[in-house]
Design an enzyme around this catalytic site. Structure first.
Site, PDB file in Angstrom:
ATOM      1  N   GLU A 286       0.653  -1.399  -0.042  1.00  0.00           N
ATOM      2  CA  GLU A 286       0.035   0.157  -0.072  1.00  0.00           C
ATOM      3  C   GLU A 286       1.026   1.368  -0.092  1.00  0.00           C
ATOM      4  O   GLU A 286       0.432   2.190  -0.491  1.00  0.00           O
ATOM      5  CB  GLU A 286      -0.878   0.143   1.201  1.00  0.00           C
ATOM      6  CG  GLU A 286      -2.256  -0.883   0.978  1.00  0.00           C
ATOM      7  CD  GLU A 286      -3.339  -0.690   1.956  1.00  0.00           C
ATOM      8  OE1 GLU A 286      -4.308  -1.202   2.219  1.00  0.00           O
ATOM      9  OE2 GLU A 286      -3.077   0.381   2.941  1.00  0.00           O
ATOM     10  N   HIS A 315       9.440 -26.217   0.585  1.00  0.00           N
ATOM     11  CA  HIS A 315       8.510 -27.402  -0.144  1.00  0.00           C
ATOM     12  C   HIS A 315       7.539 -26.967  -1.012  1.00  0.00           C
ATOM     13  O   HIS A 315       6.635 -27.718  -1.327  1.00  0.00           O
ATOM     14  CB  HIS A 315       8.521 -28.404   0.947  1.00  0.00           C
ATOM     15  CG  HIS A 315       9.777 -29.070   1.674  1.00  0.00           C
ATOM     16  ND1 HIS A 315      10.402 -30.122   1.247  1.00  0.00           N
ATOM     17  CD2 HIS A 315      10.443 -28.395   2.506  1.00  0.00           C
ATOM     18  CE1 HIS A 315      11.428 -30.254   1.765  1.00  0.00           C
ATOM     19  NE2 HIS A 315      11.625 -29.386   2.717  1.00  0.00           N
ATOM     20  N   LYS A 429     -13.329   1.181  -1.334  1.00  0.00           N
ATOM     21  CA  LYS A 429     -14.399   1.591  -0.488  1.00  0.00           C
ATOM     22  C   LYS A 429     -15.685   2.159  -0.819  1.00  0.00           C
ATOM     23  O   LYS A 429     -16.739   2.133  -0.520  1.00  0.00           O
ATOM     24  CB  LYS A 429     -13.615   2.216   0.769  1.00  0.00           C
ATOM     25  CG  LYS A 429     -12.552   1.561   1.712  1.00  0.00           C
ATOM     26  CD  LYS A 429     -12.071   2.476   2.617  1.00  0.00           C
ATOM     27  CE  LYS A 429     -11.164   1.809   3.540  1.00  0.00           C
ATOM     28  NZ  LYS A 429     -10.599   2.728   4.748  1.00  0.00           N
TER      29      LYS A 429
HETATM   30  O1  PA5 Z   1      -3.120   1.125   5.813  1.00  0.00           O
HETATM   31  C1  PA5 Z   1      -4.191   1.819   5.608  1.00  0.00           C
HETATM   32  O2  PA5 Z   1      -4.449   2.983   5.691  1.00  0.00           O
HETATM   33  C2  PA5 Z   1      -5.323   0.916   5.383  1.00  0.00           C
HETATM   34  O3  PA5 Z   1      -4.973  -0.629   5.264  1.00  0.00           O
HETATM   35  C3  PA5 Z   1      -6.353   1.000   6.476  1.00  0.00           C
HETATM   36  O4  PA5 Z   1      -5.705   0.435   7.805  1.00  0.00           O
HETATM   37  C4  PA5 Z   1      -7.701   0.045   6.165  1.00  0.00           C
HETATM   38  O5  PA5 Z   1      -7.948   0.503   5.066  1.00  0.00           O
HETATM   39  C5  PA5 Z   1      -8.619   0.304   7.178  1.00  0.00           C
HETATM   40  O6  PA5 Z   1      -8.878   1.521   7.418  1.00  0.00           O
HETATM   41  P1  PA5 Z   1      -9.622   1.935   8.990  1.00  0.00           P
HETATM   42  O7  PA5 Z   1      -8.673   2.100   9.883  1.00  0.00           O
HETATM   43  O8  PA5 Z   1      -9.792   3.598   8.546  1.00  0.00           O
HETATM   44  O9  PA5 Z   1     -11.037   1.292   9.024  1.00  0.00           O
END
Ligand code: PA5
Length: 459
Positions: A286, A315, A429
């Site tokens: 990400e 393996h 989202k």
């Molecule tokens: O790293 C990030 O920003 C995302 O992976 C969020 O953690 C994930 O989308 C969940 O979002 P939130 O904590 O707002 O529910």
């Protein structure tokens, strides 16, 4: 606390010039260290990025410890509702410090189970609810934005399952003033622990996101932070020779961009680090998978992170890694000292496949397999490197997580991308909100309908 980075097998002398770094490339890249540290420092000094400061937030730690002390002994399950960066850190801490779930000690009020509901799969949620007793469960809801559909849907179910107890047995970790979870927490008078605005989900493990569940299951949160604080100091050093996060970032950057290794395999030789590999997978994917640079140039860049477990995946994956496309770089994670070495009995069976193992240790075999895998990859011209943790305790884990976050931030500087946003995740989202009928997201429902029409025409 000792964590070392060994880059020898990234060098051309080991894997050839097409896949490894020549002395000139290596030296020129390491010279960029100070510039990279200074650029990232500016983001932190301007308050845009907050994770490097988390280990020094002693006030927050005290609040967490006081809360954990107050509830200790009342619950045998801590049920965490969250997803992505709001769940993976807690899993990494639990798995590293108490072992993977099948081998954890029996659960009790003194040693509560951590049940992480990070999916809306009814097969997970329904089964989890059946295994917990609402009387003995503390619910921890974690979401930075406070609006995430998955987390809130599961919260509604769990709240119903808890009945009147939900009022006293729910605690929230979120960014105050942001989403509707915060509004509900105020209405229900649930305790709230704050995630700082400038700390994103995948960089938040050392905020209440990871520390609160850690303290609730009896881990030593102050030691986690102590290790991370020491590592932060190391990570600000401008000489790559003294800074493993910086050296790893600089060299990975070149191997990725110049030697075209577009897959990064995180290869822990430790079941306890398995969840950390998944936490890292999200961090890397990400933070570094981006459409544009910070100057708005379209680059569509990214290095696909893969988690592989040593020796198990020797393996299952190693055939591909040694003989398949040479598009990968491997980072082994080794742990030097294990609390139990697994001495194999000395007795001989007079059978060749058994007897050479007699009297040896499992740790010896594990290490032999790791270095052999590194040798096999190197011989096949596959660049690889190793992080070695002296041991796996709170201090080393806190330090290692902090190191990996710094490494990610540094590599983002080299790529000139924003490691701290996730427009691709947000797009997904918004489509979900549109599809599920959330007001304000009608445009996404229409876009989804267009997409369905295109599918119909495509066939
Ligand atoms: O790293 C990030 O920003 C995302 O992976 C969020 O953690 C994930 O989308 C969940 O979002 P939130 O904590 O707002 O529910």
């Amino acid at each position: 606390m000792r964590i070392q980075f060994d880059e020898t097998n990234l060098l051309a002398a080991m894997v050839g010039e097409a896949h490894g770094l020549t002395p000139a490339e290596y030296k020129a890249q390491l010279r960029r260290g100070p510039e990279v540290v200074r650029a990232f420092r500016k983001l932190v000094d301007r308050g845009e990025v907050g994770f490097p400061l988390l280990p020094f937030q002693t006030g927050v730690l005290k609040e967490i410890q006081a809360f954990a002390r107050k509830v200790r002994g009342a619950f045998d399950s801590v049920c965490l509702l969250g997803i992505g960066g709001s769940a993976l850190g807690a899993w990494a801490l639990d798995c590293a410090l108490r072992g993977p779930h099948p081998v954890q000690k029996p659960f009790s009020k003194a040693n509560p189970r951590l049940v992480i509901l990070d999916n809306v799969d009814p097969g997970l949620v329904g089964a989890a609810l059946e295994t917990m007793d609402p009387k003995r469960t503390l619910v921890v809801v974690v979401t930075k934005q406070g609006n995430t559909a998955e987390t809130l849907a599961v919260l509604l179910l769990v709240r119903d399952w808890m009945g009147r107890r939900a009022a006293r047995q729910t605690v929230v970790v979120t960014t105050p003033g942001r989403g509707d979870l915060y509004a509900l927490a105020l209405r229900e008078k649930w305790p709230v622990f704050a995630i700082p605005e400038n700390v994103g989900g995948r960089f938040s493990v050392l905020s209440p996101v990871g520390l609160l569940p850690a303290a609730l299951i009896g881990l030593d949160a102050p030691r986690l932070l102590r290790g991370a604080a020491r590592m932060s100091e190391i990570c600000w050093k401008t000489d790559p020779a003294d800074n493993p996060a910086l050296r790893a970032a600089l060299l990975h950057h070149l191997i990725w961009t110049e030697k075209k290794k577009t897959v990064h395999v995180a290869f822990p030789y430790s079941n306890r680090l398995w969840a950390t590999a998944f936490w890292f997978r999200q961090l890397w994917a990400e933070s570094l998978g981006k459409a544009k640079t910070r100057k708005d140039e379209v680059v569509q860049i990214g290095q696909t992170p893969v988690a592989a477990l040593g020796v198990t995946d020797q393996h299952s994956q190693l055939q591909l890694y040694v003989e398949g496309p040479n598009d990968k770089v491997f980072t082994f994670w080794a742990v030097e000292k294990q609390p139990w070495e697994g001495r194999i009995p000395k007795g001989r069976l007079r059978l060749e496949a058994f007897d050479y193992l007699a009297g040896r240790k499992l740790t010896e075999l594990l290490d032999a397999e790791r270095v052999s895998t590194a040798a096999a990859l190197t011989e096949a011209g596959r660049p690889n490197c190793t992080f070695t943790l002296e041991k796996l305790d709170e201090e080393h884990l806190g330090a290692f997580l902090q190191l990996l976050e710094f490494q990610t931030a540094f590599i983002a500087e080299l790529l000139d991308v924003n490691a701290f946003d996730q427009p691709g995740v947000e797009a997904g989202k918004r489509f979900t909100y549109g599809l599920m009928g959330r007001p304000g997201f009608e445009e996404y429902r229409e876009r989804f309908e267009q997409y369905l029409k295109r599918r119909q025409k495509a066939l």
